[in-house]
Design a protein around this motif. Structure first.
Motif, PDB file in Angstrom:
ATOM      1  N   ASN A  83     121.149  18.740  84.017  1.00 15.76           N
ATOM      2  CA  ASN A  83     120.848  18.822  82.594  1.00 15.76           C
ATOM      3  C   ASN A  83     119.625  19.696  82.347  1.00 15.76           C
ATOM      4  O   ASN A  83     118.790  19.908  83.227  1.00 15.76           O
ATOM      5  CB  ASN A  83     120.607  17.421  82.046  1.00 15.76           C
ATOM      6  N   TYR A 123     110.424  11.807  77.837  1.00 15.71           N
ATOM      7  CA  TYR A 123     110.976  12.974  77.173  1.00 15.71           C
ATOM      8  C   TYR A 123     111.704  12.524  75.931  1.00 15.71           C
ATOM      9  O   TYR A 123     112.030  11.352  75.776  1.00 15.71           O
ATOM     10  CB  TYR A 123     111.928  13.732  78.095  1.00 15.71           C
ATOM     11  N   ASN A 287     143.961   5.569  71.841  1.00 18.60           N
ATOM     12  CA  ASN A 287     142.708   6.298  72.015  1.00 18.60           C
ATOM     13  C   ASN A 287     142.886   7.776  71.727  1.00 18.60           C
ATOM     14  O   ASN A 287     141.952   8.449  71.296  1.00 18.60           O
ATOM     15  CB  ASN A 287     142.195   6.141  73.444  1.00 18.60           C
TER      16      ASN A 287
ATOM     17  N   THR B  35     140.266   0.647  70.777  1.00 16.95           N
ATOM     18  CA  THR B  35     140.445   2.069  71.088  1.00 16.95           C
ATOM     19  C   THR B  35     139.819   2.892  69.972  1.00 16.95           C
ATOM     20  O   THR B  35     139.261   2.331  69.029  1.00 16.95           O
ATOM     21  CB  THR B  35     141.938   2.444  71.174  1.00 16.95           C
ATOM     22  N   SER B  36     139.938   4.198  70.074  1.00 13.55           N
ATOM     23  CA  SER B  36     139.395   5.066  69.022  1.00 13.55           C
ATOM     24  C   SER B  36     140.045   4.763  67.678  1.00 13.55           C
ATOM     25  O   SER B  36     139.424   4.933  66.631  1.00 13.55           O
ATOM     26  CB  SER B  36     139.631   6.530  69.355  1.00 13.55           C
ATOM     27  N   PHE B 223     133.084  -0.698  74.938  1.00 11.95           N
ATOM     28  CA  PHE B 223     133.606   0.454  74.198  1.00 11.95           C
ATOM     29  C   PHE B 223     132.575   0.974  73.207  1.00 11.95           C
ATOM     30  O   PHE B 223     132.448   2.173  72.993  1.00 11.95           O
ATOM     31  CB  PHE B 223     134.892   0.081  73.458  1.00 11.95           C
ATOM     32  N   LEU B 323     114.414   4.459  77.276  1.00  8.55           N
ATOM     33  CA  LEU B 323     115.338   5.391  76.646  1.00  8.55           C
ATOM     34  C   LEU B 323     115.998   4.650  75.495  1.00  8.55           C
ATOM     35  O   LEU B 323     116.537   3.558  75.681  1.00  8.55           O
ATOM     36  CB  LEU B 323     116.383   5.830  77.674  1.00  8.55           C
ATOM     37  N   GLU B 333     129.480  12.207  72.862  1.00  7.43           N
ATOM     38  CA  GLU B 333     129.399  11.654  74.206  1.00  7.43           C
ATOM     39  C   GLU B 333     128.575  12.537  75.132  1.00  7.43           C
ATOM     40  O   GLU B 333     127.887  12.048  76.014  1.00  7.43           O
ATOM     41  CB  GLU B 333     130.813  11.477  74.750  1.00  7.43           C
ATOM     42  N   LYS B 337     125.396  11.634  77.686  1.00  6.01           N
ATOM     43  CA  LYS B 337     125.408  11.951  79.110  1.00  6.01           C
ATOM     44  C   LYS B 337     124.190  12.761  79.508  1.00  6.01           C
ATOM     45  O   LYS B 337     123.555  12.488  80.533  1.00  6.01           O
ATOM     46  CB  LYS B 337     126.690  12.710  79.455  1.00  6.01           C
ATOM     47  N   THR B 338     123.843  13.773  78.697  1.00  4.51           N
ATOM     48  CA  THR B 338     122.687  14.618  79.015  1.00  4.51           C
ATOM     49  C   THR B 338     121.417  13.775  79.100  1.00  4.51           C
ATOM     50  O   THR B 338     120.641  13.886  80.044  1.00  4.51           O
ATOM     51  CB  THR B 338     122.515  15.706  77.941  1.00  4.51           C
ATOM     52  N   ARG B 339     121.242  12.891  78.097  1.00  2.00           N
ATOM     53  CA  ARG B 339     120.017  12.092  78.070  1.00  2.00           C
ATOM     54  C   ARG B 339     119.971  11.109  79.239  1.00  2.00           C
ATOM     55  O   ARG B 339     118.930  10.898  79.840  1.00  2.00           O
ATOM     56  CB  ARG B 339     119.912  11.356  76.749  1.00  2.00           C
ATOM     57  N   LEU B 340     121.118  10.513  79.528  1.00  2.00           N
ATOM     58  CA  LEU B 340     121.166   9.560  80.641  1.00  2.00           C
ATOM     59  C   LEU B 340     120.848  10.257  81.960  1.00  2.00           C
ATOM     60  O   LEU B 340     120.071   9.751  82.771  1.00  2.00           O
ATOM     61  CB  LEU B 340     122.559   8.958  80.743  1.00  2.00           C
ATOM     62  N   GLU B 341     121.457  11.412  82.140  1.00  3.40           N
ATOM     63  CA  GLU B 341     121.258  12.149  83.380  1.00  3.40           C
ATOM     64  C   GLU B 341     119.782  12.492  83.547  1.00  3.40           C
ATOM     65  O   GLU B 341     119.207  12.281  84.617  1.00  3.40           O
ATOM     66  CB  GLU B 341     122.092  13.423  83.302  1.00  3.40           C
ATOM     67  N   ALA B 342     119.184  12.975  82.461  1.00  2.00           N
ATOM     68  CA  ALA B 342     117.761  13.308  82.526  1.00  2.00           C
ATOM     69  C   ALA B 342     116.941  12.066  82.816  1.00  2.00           C
ATOM     70  O   ALA B 342     115.938  12.112  83.523  1.00  2.00           O
ATOM     71  CB  ALA B 342     117.318  13.944  81.219  1.00  2.00           C
ATOM     72  N   PHE B 343     117.396  10.924  82.279  1.00  2.00           N
ATOM     73  CA  PHE B 343     116.653   9.682  82.468  1.00  2.00           C
ATOM     74  C   PHE B 343     116.627   9.283  83.941  1.00  2.00           C
ATOM     75  O   PHE B 343     115.577   9.007  84.493  1.00  2.00           O
ATOM     76  CB  PHE B 343     117.276   8.571  81.620  1.00  2.00           C
TER      77      PHE B 343
END
Lengths: 311, 353
Positions: A83, A123, A287, B35-36, B223, B323, B333, B337-343
């Motif tokens: 990232n 961050y 979904n 579901t969605s 979900f 976070l 989504e 993911k980006t924030r989690l990965e950086a975390f």
């Protein structure tokens, strides 16, 4: 043959590529517009980099970052995909090991990274609004009939920047239109806009964060001298702007590619590689996942977007 | 004959279905899994700025009505959740559905007499004795499920064979559905606890430990939090979570006083829902040496919004990274993911030094 490492940062607006050697020296770099097509942009970028790379270098690692990192990672068969937050921090720390705060404003996102003793401690990234980002600046520049690159210089001319609501792009824009229609000089409006970007950034992204110096400002917007001026003024601290600030993400990911190298040598020849994506809607359950299938040389390499893990 | 249904949350549909099936002499309709489409339906008919669980529960209700349900059950809690029943009832009536909504909690209390009266008025047949006996079993079932879930959460990231915990848990829930008596349930629980503890794991001594706190529905319904726990466990992380149904029903009442005392430096009184609990948990997680905290909530959750600055303050005092996530019906989504990965990149860098 000497070893070198390629880092590619594919952002929403611009695509950055850099090739570094074992001592973090930049051998060659390039900065081009993504124009909504990351695959095409990267092909072009690699062609440019390939031309400038001396013959006695070979690529021993490839890393990708930015919003299209996963896709381009598959195209280039990168050994690391990370990232942009980590990439920016690593890149900046390679050149400024003492840095405490990194302010970054890019095309569509802005982030702040706090660092202590060479480790990221906190961050934040903008979540809801694009009011403080580069794309807002460029759209406003277009509306005012100016080029983004001369924006900063215009702002410096102003002695009395207008006040602009910094909360939201839409309100900021109507404020701007109003100020122009009642006859404020254009440099005052431009300066007000630059100031509003700084205020918005500090209110939204930098909220609750302790900004300590040394502070580095990077990302595409760091090329704007007007924004730099107001950051200095409002924070009351000196702001470092590196001439390679816009490349920091790419440099960071190249450094990470070197640290994670697997001993393979990569080729920069992309013209003979077919790379296609195909989007389908699954439809097997309510979904209705949007699936994206990725083919490299007509071979399925990955598919994304499935919630159930069937694909 | 009435057709009864209820909103879904996590795996807790198993004990609820079990109880309803035995206590009522009516047909129980299981809403389809979330579901969605569920959240699309819910969002379409909800006020825009209502908290996201409202949209999820309304969505499952509408899907249950599609399947033929005519009686719905809703609960209530100590925040806006307390008005869900009434508002959803009105929305369903405005949409022209002829359904009865039985609200178990009104004015913040479970008034058994009122519920009995309402059941009588609608003519729903049930057995008092069975309701008490199977209610007891359902409560025990919730407790056992929560204990097993806690163990799984701590270890699922380290399983040697992918999916071994999930398969076992799936089997366990299926067996729980068929239970006839308390003794049978207890035997099953002991069997599965042993099985689950015997699942081979490869856990390093110094693994990352993350605590998850936040608003109850978003924490408990995978979900609605974009399968956050699953995402974390794929990165060899031990997860600690406090909120579960057993806690909310039985432990919260007496623990909250302890919590307030424990974190009296930061709060004096309760702030609604789980805000005070989460503040105390933040302090606990920091003191217990967790590497990071993830706070999740649905958008517009007022009690948690009030708790966030305090959580931030505690975390910065202990230098533990937090976070914050705020989930809505249409959150991106990729952004999560980006924030989690950086975390966890950040947590790993901190751990190495």
């Amino acid at each position: 043959m000497k070893d070198s490492y390629l880092g590619v940062d594919i952002g929403s607006i611009s695509t950055k590529g850099v090739i570094i050697d074992d001592d973090n020296n930049i051998i060659t770099s390039s900065y081009i517009w993504t124009e909504g097509n990351p695959i095409k942009a990267v092909r072009k970028l690699i062609d440019i980099l390939k031309k400038d790379l001396p013959n006695n270098y070979q690529i021993k690692g490839i890393g990708t970052t930015g919003s299209a990192r996963k896709l381009i990672g598959l195209l280039l068969k990168a050994n690391i995909v990370k990232n942009e937050i980590t990439a920016h921090a690593v890149g900046t720390l390679t050149f400024y090991p003492n840095v405490r705060t990194i302010l970054e404003i890019g095309g569509q996102d802005s982030k702040i990274i706090l660092i202590k003793n060479g480790i990221i401690t906190n961050y934040a990234m903008n979540t809801l609004c694009a009011a403080g980002t580069g794309s807002f600046l460029s759209s406003q520049a277009k509306r005012l009939g100016l080029d983004v690159s001369e924006f900063g210089a215009y702002a410096l001319k102003s002695k009395n920047p207008v006040k602009i609501a910094a909360r939201c792009t839409v309100f900021a824009e109507s404020d701007l239109v109003h100020k122009a229609q009642v006859g404020y000089p254009i440099e005052d409006i431009v300066a007000g806009l630059c100031k509003s970007i700084v205020l918005n950034y500090l209110n939204n992204v930098g909220k609750g964060k302790k900004i300590e110096s040394p502070i580095i400002f990077q990302g595409g917007v760091s090329k704007n001298v007007g924004v730099i001026k107001y950051f200095k003024e409002i924070l009351g601290e000196d702001i470092i702007v590196d001439e390679n600030g816009h490349l920091m993400g790419a440099i960071g990911i190249a450094v990470l590619a070197r640290k994670n190298k697997i001993g393979k040598t990569y080729s920069l020849e992309l013209s003979n590689i077919a790379f296609d994506t195909k989007a389908i809607e699954c439809g097997r359950c309510p979904n209705n996942c949007e699936l994206l299938k990725i083919y490299r040389n007509n071979e399925l390499v990955d598919s994304w977007g499935s919630k159930c893990g069937k694909y | 004959m009435h057709k009864i249904s209820f909103p879904l949350m996590g795996d807790y549909n198993v004990p609820i279905e079990f109880l309803l099936k035995h206590a009522f002499k009516e047909e129980i309709i299981m809403p389809p899994p979330i579901t969605s489409k569920t959240i699309e339906l819910g969002t379409k008919y909800s006020p825009e700025f209502v908290c996201t669980p409202f949209k999820y529960t309304l969505g499952t209700m509408l899907e249950a009505i599609e399947k033929g349900a005519d009686t719905l059950i809703q609960m209530g809690g100590g925040c806006r959740y307390g008005y869900y029943g009434e508002v959803q009832d009105q929305i369903l009536k405005d949409l022209g559905y002829n359904v009865t909504l039985i609200n178990l909690v009104t004015k913040g209390k479970v008034d058994i007499r009122r519920i009995v009266k309402e059941l009588k008025e609608t003519g729903i047949k049930y057995s008092k004795l069975k309701a008490i006996y199977y209610g007891f079993i359902a409560i025990k079932m919730v407790k056992y499920m929560d204990i097993i879930d806690d163990y799984i959460r701590e270890n699922i990231g380290f399983e040697v064979k992918d999916g071994s915990f999930e398969t076992l848990k799936f089997k366990m829930l299926n067996d729980f559905r068929q239970v006839k008596s308390y003794l049978e349930l207890k035997k099953l629980y002991r069997y599965y606890l042993k099985e689950i503890q015997n699942v081979p794991i490869r856990k390093p001594d110094k693994c990352l430990k993350i605590g998850i706190i936040g608003e109850l529905y978003t924490v408990m319904e995978p979900f609605s939090n974009y399968f956050l726990e699953k995402e974390l466990s794929q990165n060899q992380i031990e997860i600690k979570r406090f909120t579960n149904v057993h806690y909310l029903l039985f432990e919260k009442k007496h623990k909250i006083k302890k919590y307030l005392k424990y974190s009296k430096k930061y709060i004096k009184y309760q702030m609604g829902a789980d805000a005070a609990d989460n503040i105390a948990r933040t302090k606990y997680l920091c003191e217990a040496g967790y590497d990071g905290i993830i706070h999740i909530k649905s958008s517009f959750c007022t009690p948690e919004i009030g708790a966030m600055p305090i959580i931030n303050k505690i975390a910065s005092e202990y230098e533990t990274p937090v976070l914050f996530f705020s989930f809505d019906a249409n959150t991106s989504e990729t952004g999560i993911k980006t924030r989690l990965e950086a975390f966890y990149d950040m947590l790993e860098m901190r751990k190495e030094k």
